[in-house]
Design a protein around this motif. Structure first.
Motif: not given
Length: 206
Positions: A27, A29, A112, A115-116, A119
């Motif tokens: 998730e 941040n 983070s 992960s962006y 996605s």
């Protein structure tokens, strides 16, 4: 997260690798990313700015006019900031802009940012290859095969490869780094992330 591996011509090899969810599926941040990028940019500042204040100006210290009877404000020195050529009030001084961030926070920021990218489907895995000699033309062909011309691209190597690094230096918007040197700013600043196959395992510990 499963992703297909490409060769240097941009074709699929038929192999697939798993991107660790602990790195590419967390998730995000946003505040951690902000702080890490802010620290990185602060570290790039030289901090050598300097202007002379009144104590550093070369000039006479003689009282330039009498104290009273002139009809204007009293003045004691030609080096006063109110006169042209005088010292600057509260001018910039050399300073260090760096500030401390905890290692755990920087780790969260990197994961983070990755992960962006995952996605957004902005990550590609490239089959390992070697370059016998540094050659910009070969690296340009690699970018063309991956259809990344004109896009800001970050190549992440498992270990330092001098020939790959030298081959990319003259290509605009192409940046080469290693897993050990990977930082949040480079990840966020890139449009696409090209991860070499041998760096996947190391990225799980980033």
């Amino acid at each position: 997260m499963e992703i297909e591996v490409k060769d240097k011509s941009g074709a699929l090899t038929g192999k697939k690798v798993n991107l660790p969810e602990s790195v590419f599926g967390v998730e995000p941040n946003d505040h951690a990313i902000y702080l890490d990028v802010k620290q990185y940019l602060a570290q790039q500042r030289q901090g050598t700015h300097k202007s002379k204040e009144r104590a550093e100006i070369a000039g006479s210290t003689k009282k330039i006019k009498k104290q009273k009877g002139t009809g204007t404000a009293r003045a004691g020195s030609i080096k006063s900031p109110v006169f042209r050529g005088g010292g600057r009030v509260f001018g910039p001084r050399p300073r260090n802009y760096d500030f401390k961030l905890n290692k755990k926070l920087k780790k969260v920021a990197r994961r983070s940012a990755l992960s962006y990218k995952a996605s957004d489907s902005s990550i590609s895995v490239l089959e390992n290859f070697s370059m016998d000699n540094p050659k910009t033309k070969d690296f340009a062909s690699l970018i063309k095969g991956l259809e990344l011309e004109g896009k800001k691209t970050l190549f992440v190597l498992g270990e330092n490869n001098k020939n790959v690094f030298l081959s990319s230096r003259n290509i605009q918007k192409a940046n080469v780094t290693t897993v050990d040197s990977l930082n949040t700013y480079d990840i966020v600043n890139a449009d696409n992330l090209i991860v070499f196959e041998d760096s996947i395992e190391k990225l799980s510990n980033i």
